[in-house]
Write a protein that holds these residues in place. Structure first.
Motif, PDB file in Angstrom:
ATOM      1  N   ALA A 211       0.327 -16.188 -23.228  1.00  0.00           N
ATOM      2  CA  ALA A 211       0.009 -14.903 -23.918  1.00  0.00           C
ATOM      3  C   ALA A 211       1.149 -14.982 -25.213  1.00  0.00           C
ATOM      4  CB  ALA A 211       0.384 -13.793 -23.321  1.00  0.00           C
ATOM      5  N   GLU A 212       1.896 -16.207 -25.464  1.00  0.00           N
ATOM      6  CA  GLU A 212       2.750 -16.454 -26.662  1.00  0.00           C
ATOM      7  C   GLU A 212       3.034 -17.882 -26.740  1.00  0.00           C
ATOM      8  OE1 GLU A 212       6.304 -14.072 -25.737  1.00  0.00           O
ATOM      9  OE2 GLU A 212       7.125 -15.754 -24.261  1.00  0.00           O
ATOM     10  N   PRO A 213       3.458 -18.303 -28.019  1.00  0.00           N
ATOM     11  CA  PRO A 213       3.899 -19.895 -28.161  1.00  0.00           C
ATOM     12  C   PRO A 213       5.104 -20.039 -27.397  1.00  0.00           C
ATOM     13  CG  PRO A 213       3.389 -18.778 -30.322  1.00  0.00           C
ATOM     14  CD  PRO A 213       3.541 -17.632 -29.120  1.00  0.00           C
ATOM     15  N   ASP A 232       0.754 -24.001 -18.729  1.00  0.00           N
ATOM     16  CA  ASP A 232       0.275 -23.052 -20.040  1.00  0.00           C
ATOM     17  C   ASP A 232      -1.115 -22.659 -19.892  1.00  0.00           C
ATOM     18  OD1 ASP A 232       0.428 -21.831 -22.391  1.00  0.00           O
ATOM     19  OD2 ASP A 232       0.823 -24.007 -23.439  1.00  0.00           O
ATOM     20  N   ILE A 233      -1.293 -21.057 -20.028  1.00  0.00           N
ATOM     21  CA  ILE A 233      -2.451 -20.551 -19.874  1.00  0.00           C
ATOM     22  C   ILE A 233      -2.670 -20.092 -21.367  1.00  0.00           C
ATOM     23  CG2 ILE A 233      -1.800 -18.463 -18.830  1.00  0.00           C
ATOM     24  CD1 ILE A 233      -4.437 -18.158 -17.437  1.00  0.00           C
ATOM     25  N   GLY A 235      -5.410 -17.583 -23.836  1.00  0.00           N
ATOM     26  CA  GLY A 235      -6.828 -16.707 -24.162  1.00  0.00           C
ATOM     27  C   GLY A 235      -6.346 -15.772 -24.933  1.00  0.00           C
ATOM     28  N   SER A 237      -7.819 -11.539 -26.169  1.00  0.00           N
ATOM     29  CA  SER A 237      -8.666 -10.460 -25.868  1.00  0.00           C
ATOM     30  C   SER A 237     -10.155 -10.407 -26.465  1.00  0.00           C
ATOM     31  CB  SER A 237      -8.214  -9.219 -26.393  1.00  0.00           C
ATOM     32  OG  SER A 237      -6.803  -9.105 -26.189  1.00  0.00           O
ATOM     33  N   ASP A 301      -5.165 -18.982 -34.516  1.00  0.00           N
ATOM     34  CA  ASP A 301      -4.070 -20.095 -33.711  1.00  0.00           C
ATOM     35  C   ASP A 301      -4.298 -21.763 -34.318  1.00  0.00           C
ATOM     36  OD1 ASP A 301      -2.945 -18.071 -32.159  1.00  0.00           O
ATOM     37  OD2 ASP A 301      -4.868 -18.105 -30.858  1.00  0.00           O
ATOM     38  N   ARG A 325       0.549 -18.996 -34.852  1.00  0.00           N
ATOM     39  CA  ARG A 325      -0.560 -18.562 -35.529  1.00  0.00           C
ATOM     40  C   ARG A 325      -0.432 -18.635 -36.905  1.00  0.00           C
ATOM     41  NH1 ARG A 325      -3.533 -14.741 -32.595  1.00  0.00           N
ATOM     42  NH2 ARG A 325      -4.039 -13.471 -34.474  1.00  0.00           N
ATOM     43  N   LYS A 422       5.325  -9.992 -24.568  1.00  0.00           N
ATOM     44  CA  LYS A 422       5.341 -10.994 -25.680  1.00  0.00           C
ATOM     45  C   LYS A 422       6.886 -10.579 -26.578  1.00  0.00           C
ATOM     46  CE  LYS A 422       0.433 -10.879 -26.584  1.00  0.00           C
ATOM     47  NZ  LYS A 422      -0.519 -11.880 -26.997  1.00  0.00           N
TER      48      LYS A 422
HETATM   49  O1  DLL Z   1      -2.156 -12.859 -24.779  1.00  0.00           O
HETATM   50  C1  DLL Z   1      -4.363 -12.910 -23.383  1.00  0.00           C
HETATM   51  C2  DLL Z   1      -3.397 -13.680 -22.363  1.00  0.00           C
HETATM   52  C3  DLL Z   1      -2.783 -13.106 -21.308  1.00  0.00           C
HETATM   53  C4  DLL Z   1      -3.026 -15.246 -22.493  1.00  0.00           C
HETATM   54  C5  DLL Z   1      -2.048 -13.654 -20.528  1.00  0.00           C
HETATM   55  C6  DLL Z   1      -2.409 -15.781 -21.548  1.00  0.00           C
HETATM   56  C7  DLL Z   1      -2.006 -14.956 -20.630  1.00  0.00           C
HETATM   57  P1  DLL Z   1      -4.055 -11.039 -26.741  1.00  0.00           P
HETATM   58  O2  DLL Z   1      -2.875 -10.319 -26.632  1.00  0.00           O
HETATM   59  O3  DLL Z   1      -5.217 -10.643 -27.585  1.00  0.00           O
HETATM   60  O4  DLL Z   1      -4.408 -11.854 -25.440  1.00  0.00           O
HETATM   61  O5  DLL Z   1      -3.143 -12.317 -27.591  1.00  0.00           O
HETATM   62  C8  DLL Z   1      -4.012 -13.483 -28.024  1.00  0.00           C
HETATM   63  O6  DLL Z   1      -1.868 -14.707 -28.088  1.00  0.00           O
HETATM   64  O7  DLL Z   1      -4.539 -15.791 -30.228  1.00  0.00           O
HETATM   65  C9  DLL Z   1      -2.470 -16.637 -29.453  1.00  0.00           C
HETATM   66  O8  DLL Z   1      -1.895 -16.389 -30.663  1.00  0.00           O
HETATM   67  C10 DLL Z   1      -1.414 -15.949 -28.272  1.00  0.00           C
HETATM   68  N1  DLL Z   1      -1.464 -16.823 -27.184  1.00  0.00           N
HETATM   69  C11 DLL Z   1      -2.041 -16.463 -25.925  1.00  0.00           C
HETATM   70  N2  DLL Z   1      -2.067 -17.372 -25.134  1.00  0.00           N
HETATM   71  C12 DLL Z   1      -1.083 -18.464 -25.564  1.00  0.00           C
HETATM   72  C13 DLL Z   1      -0.647 -19.767 -25.084  1.00  0.00           C
HETATM   73  C14 DLL Z   1      -3.600 -12.522 -24.652  1.00  0.00           C
HETATM   74  N3  DLL Z   1      -0.544 -20.099 -24.115  1.00  0.00           N
HETATM   75  C15 DLL Z   1      -2.933 -14.372 -28.998  1.00  0.00           C
HETATM   76  N4  DLL Z   1       0.169 -20.321 -26.204  1.00  0.00           N
HETATM   77  C16 DLL Z   1      -3.706 -15.709 -29.239  1.00  0.00           C
HETATM   78  C17 DLL Z   1       0.452 -19.632 -27.435  1.00  0.00           C
HETATM   79  C18 DLL Z   1      -0.995 -17.964 -26.955  1.00  0.00           C
HETATM   80  N5  DLL Z   1      -0.108 -18.686 -27.876  1.00  0.00           N
END
Ligand code: DLL
Length: 432
Positions: A211-213, A232-233, A235, A237, A301, A325, A422
């Motif tokens: 959810a964050e870098p 690392d996961i 995604g 929304s 990203d 990003r 985040k």
């Molecule tokens: O962050 C979904 C998520 C939830 C992913 C839990 C992983 C775990 P949004 O709030 O829409 O969704 O933010 C998406 O977060 O475009 C990236 O910039 C950043 N991001 C998500 N995962 C990663 C990662 C969730 N593993 C935005 N590494 C994305 C780096 C990530 N950045």
């Protein structure tokens, strides 16, 4: 171990064929149901029949976050409200949130990709997974929750925050997996030390962090603090939520579930498609989503894609850890800076803790960068001379990484504000 061998180990040509079929069906569907897309395609003189294979993908227009805002809240949905069973939204720093709708089938597909992700981290029905991502409009909590149930693991839906309770349940329930942001994982790891919980009382073996870098330095740090293997996961929304891609045990990039989410890398300035291996902006076409499929969604990203078969046996394309990003990139005195670059320098030093904050300002028309970083307690009580030595060491490491002189401020543990979700790594006062 593999959750869906048919798609995860498919030959590349077969995958491209499947993607082409799914793409052309989706384009026809949005043509018939989403006026915005029909107009876009008509303007470009594209008919659904023109999209016959995956090679036709680059003919299609991009979709941006602004397009989602312009169609707020439900303008991009392909189905009437009766078909929608869930709504999520991402807050966004300015203006209206970005809304995403899901049908029953979308929730089933999402649960499956998260189940596949968890399987990559070795999670099975024998595991107890503590889901400490936020539950609510954010997709992290519920996304991990449904996926974990699909693999049959026992889910603790604790959500983010409430750190003492997190530790209590972690010990009493014997959680074997933890899902949260890497910054919150670091915070929990420190809290375990502060509470003097014996390492033997923590049974964690896998962390599902995203959810964050975050950098490799942060990975070692949370692995050390929590005594687990960190995965690392990734995604977002707009595409589905967590579970767009995930690291397997080989940890050489995140496998993209490209039977659902077709990836491309493009030049962020020109939109030109770049070959595998080149750094650019990640673009996704979630072709199988029912409620809100998107055509070529610009994630902003920055990363690279790799198509070679992985040692784990999966053939799915892999993406590198995100550099950041494009809109998180700071331009300081003409130099491009990603917070993750600073993080990688800071966490190479054993004296620092994984909490830092960059403050950018403008004084007399000149940009300034201040880096605050927390230092280990023991080190902090040492002689001033040693602190000054560390400060200079960090400053020169940042200068050689970025080509930029930053003011470095060493602060005591606990000084920098913690985040349950985040982390906020940058304050840019030039914008206010
Ligand atoms: O962050 C979904 C998520 C939830 C992913 C839990 C992983 C775990 P949004 O709030 O829409 O969704 O933010 C998406 O977060 O475009 C990236 O910039 C950043 N991001 C998500 N995962 C990663 C990662 C969730 N593993 C935005 N590494 C994305 C780096 C990530 N950045």
């Amino acid at each position: 171990m593999i959750w869906n061998r048919q798609y995860e180990c498919m030959e590349r040509e077969e995958m491209r064929k499947l993607q082409g079929e799914r793409l052309s069906a989706m384009v026809r569907r949005v043509w018939n149901t989403v006026p915005f897309y029909r107009r876009r395609l008509e303007e470009l003189g594209i008919q659904p029949g023109d999209i016959r294979s995956i090679d036709d993908l680059s003919k299609l227009p991009f979709t941006t976050k602004q397009d989602l805002r312009d169609n707020y809240p439900f303008g991009l949905f392909t189905v009437p409200q009766e078909g929608i069973v869930r709504l999520h939204a991402s807050s966004g720093t300015t203006g209206k949130p970005t809304v995403v709708g899901y049908t029953k089938q979308d929730i089933a597909m999402w649960s499956e990709v998260v189940a596949r992700s968890l399987t990559m981290a070795g999670i099975t029905a024998s595991d107890i997974i503590q889901v400490a991502y936020g539950y609510g409009l954010f997709t992290g909590g519920l996304g991990l929750h449904y996926g974990a149930e699909a693999v049959g693991a026992s889910v603790i839906p604790i959500s983010g925050g409430n750190t003492k309770k997190q530790l209590q349940l972690m010990v009493d329930f014997g959680s074997t997996a933890l899902a949260c942001t890497p910054s919150y994982a670091a915070f929990l790891g420190e809290a375990i030390m502060e509470e003097k919980i014996a390492p033997g009382d923590i049974r964690l073996k896998a962390g599902i962090f995203g959810a964050e870098p975050w950098t490799e330095g942060m990975r070692s740090e949370v692995e050390r603090l929590l005594g687990l293997k960190a995965f690392d996961i990734y995604g977002l929304s707009e595409v589905i939520g967590p579970g767009v891609s995930m690291e397997c045990s080989c940890q050489s990039g995140m496998h993209i579930f490209e039977d659902h989410f077709i990836p491309e890398i493009v030049n962020p300035d020109t939109g030109e498609v770049l070959p595998y291996g080149e750094l650019g902006e990640l673009v996704f076409t979630p072709a199988t989503k029912e409620a809100m499929p998107l055509i070529r969604y610009r994630t902003r990203d920055l990363t690279r894609l790799h198509a070679e078969r992985c040692e784990c046996g999966r053939t799915l394309v892999r993406m590198d850890k995100c550099v950041g990003r494009s809109d998180d990139m700071l331009i300081i005195r003409g130099v491009n800076v990603f917070p993750s670059q600073v993080e990688s320098v800071l966490l190479e030093m054993s004296e620092t803790r994984p909490h830092y904050l960059l403050t950018v300002d403008r004084e007399h028309n000149l940009d300034t960068l201040e880096v605050q970083v927390e230092v280990e307690e023991a080190f902090f009580s040492d002689e001033v001379r040693e602190l000054e030595g560390l400060r200079k060491k960090i400053q020169s490491a940042i200068a050689s990484m970025l080509g930029l002189t930053a003011a470095v401020r060493l602060v005591e543990p606990g000084t920098i504000e913690r985040s349950m979700g985040k982390a906020r790594r940058v304050i840019d006062n030039r914008k206010s």
